[in-house]
Write an enzyme that holds these catalytic residues in place. Structure first.
Site, PDB file in Angstrom:
ATOM      1  N   ASP A 121      -4.031   2.933  -7.383  1.00  0.00           N
ATOM      2  CA  ASP A 121      -4.974   3.204  -8.416  1.00  0.00           C
ATOM      3  C   ASP A 121      -4.860   3.971  -9.419  1.00  0.00           C
ATOM      4  O   ASP A 121      -4.069   4.730  -9.240  1.00  0.00           O
ATOM      5  CB  ASP A 121      -6.348   3.660  -7.411  1.00  0.00           C
ATOM      6  CG  ASP A 121      -6.891   2.766  -6.332  1.00  0.00           C
ATOM      7  OD1 ASP A 121      -7.024   1.504  -6.444  1.00  0.00           O
ATOM      8  OD2 ASP A 121      -7.364   3.230  -5.159  1.00  0.00           O
ATOM      9  N   ASP A 139     -10.167  -3.817  -8.072  1.00  0.00           N
ATOM     10  CA  ASP A 139     -11.139  -3.380  -7.517  1.00  0.00           C
ATOM     11  C   ASP A 139     -12.245  -3.513  -8.546  1.00  0.00           C
ATOM     12  O   ASP A 139     -13.619  -4.051  -8.006  1.00  0.00           O
ATOM     13  CB  ASP A 139     -11.111  -1.828  -7.469  1.00  0.00           C
ATOM     14  CG  ASP A 139     -10.341  -1.408  -6.284  1.00  0.00           C
ATOM     15  OD1 ASP A 139      -9.825  -2.231  -5.369  1.00  0.00           O
ATOM     16  OD2 ASP A 139      -9.723  -0.377  -6.444  1.00  0.00           O
TER      17      ASP A 139
END
Length: 150
Positions: A121, A139
């Site tokens: 991330d 995401d």
């Protein structure tokens, strides 16, 4: 192959490619924990590893359970999406794009989970000391596709 199917697979492939290129860049040029501001007080690029699912769910679970469970759930979701698009040939363009975004995002994160046992991330939004959990292109695609149903 129908036009809807071509659009579905091209969109999913574009999401996977963009997701993996951005994660490769982050992993290659930043150490885990590194961060730099893009918009001071609002947005950083930060190299974060998430062993769990959304918002770190299952991150404290035993690694073997977490890995097998998350790979199985993701794989099942992908199979269901493919089944759904096969059974709904006359779906509209918005539904088609939403499903392709969810599918492409799922594959992007699945690749990380298989390669690293966790997901890279790097998009870190915050206000003051209040941070939204870091996320990535996959995401973003999953969330955008999911919210298209609302």
């Amino acid at each position: 192959m129908k036009k809807n199917d071509v659009i579905f697979f091209i969109t999913a492939a574009a999401i996977i490619l963009l997701d993996q290129i951005t994660k490769y860049y982050i992993d290659s040029y930043m150490s885990v924990g590194d961060s730099f501001p893009v918009i001071q007080g609002l947005f950083n690029i930060a190299h974060v590893r998430n062993p769990g699912a959304a918002f770190g769910i299952f991150s404290k679970s035993p690694e073997i359970f977490r890995t097998v469970f998350l790979i199985a759930v993701t794989s099942a979701a992908m199979v269901l999406i493919l089944y759904y698009i096969r059974m709904n040939r006359e779906r509209g363009i918005l539904l088609n794009l939403a499903m392709s975004m969810i599918f492409g995002g799922a594959i992007g994160n699945l690749i990380d989970r298989i390669r690293f046992g966790e997901v890279i991330d790097f998009l870190d939004f915050y206000i003051g000391s209040h941070h939204w959990p870091a996320y990535n292109v996959a995401d973003s695609a999953i969330s955008t596709g999911r919210f298209s149903f609302l």
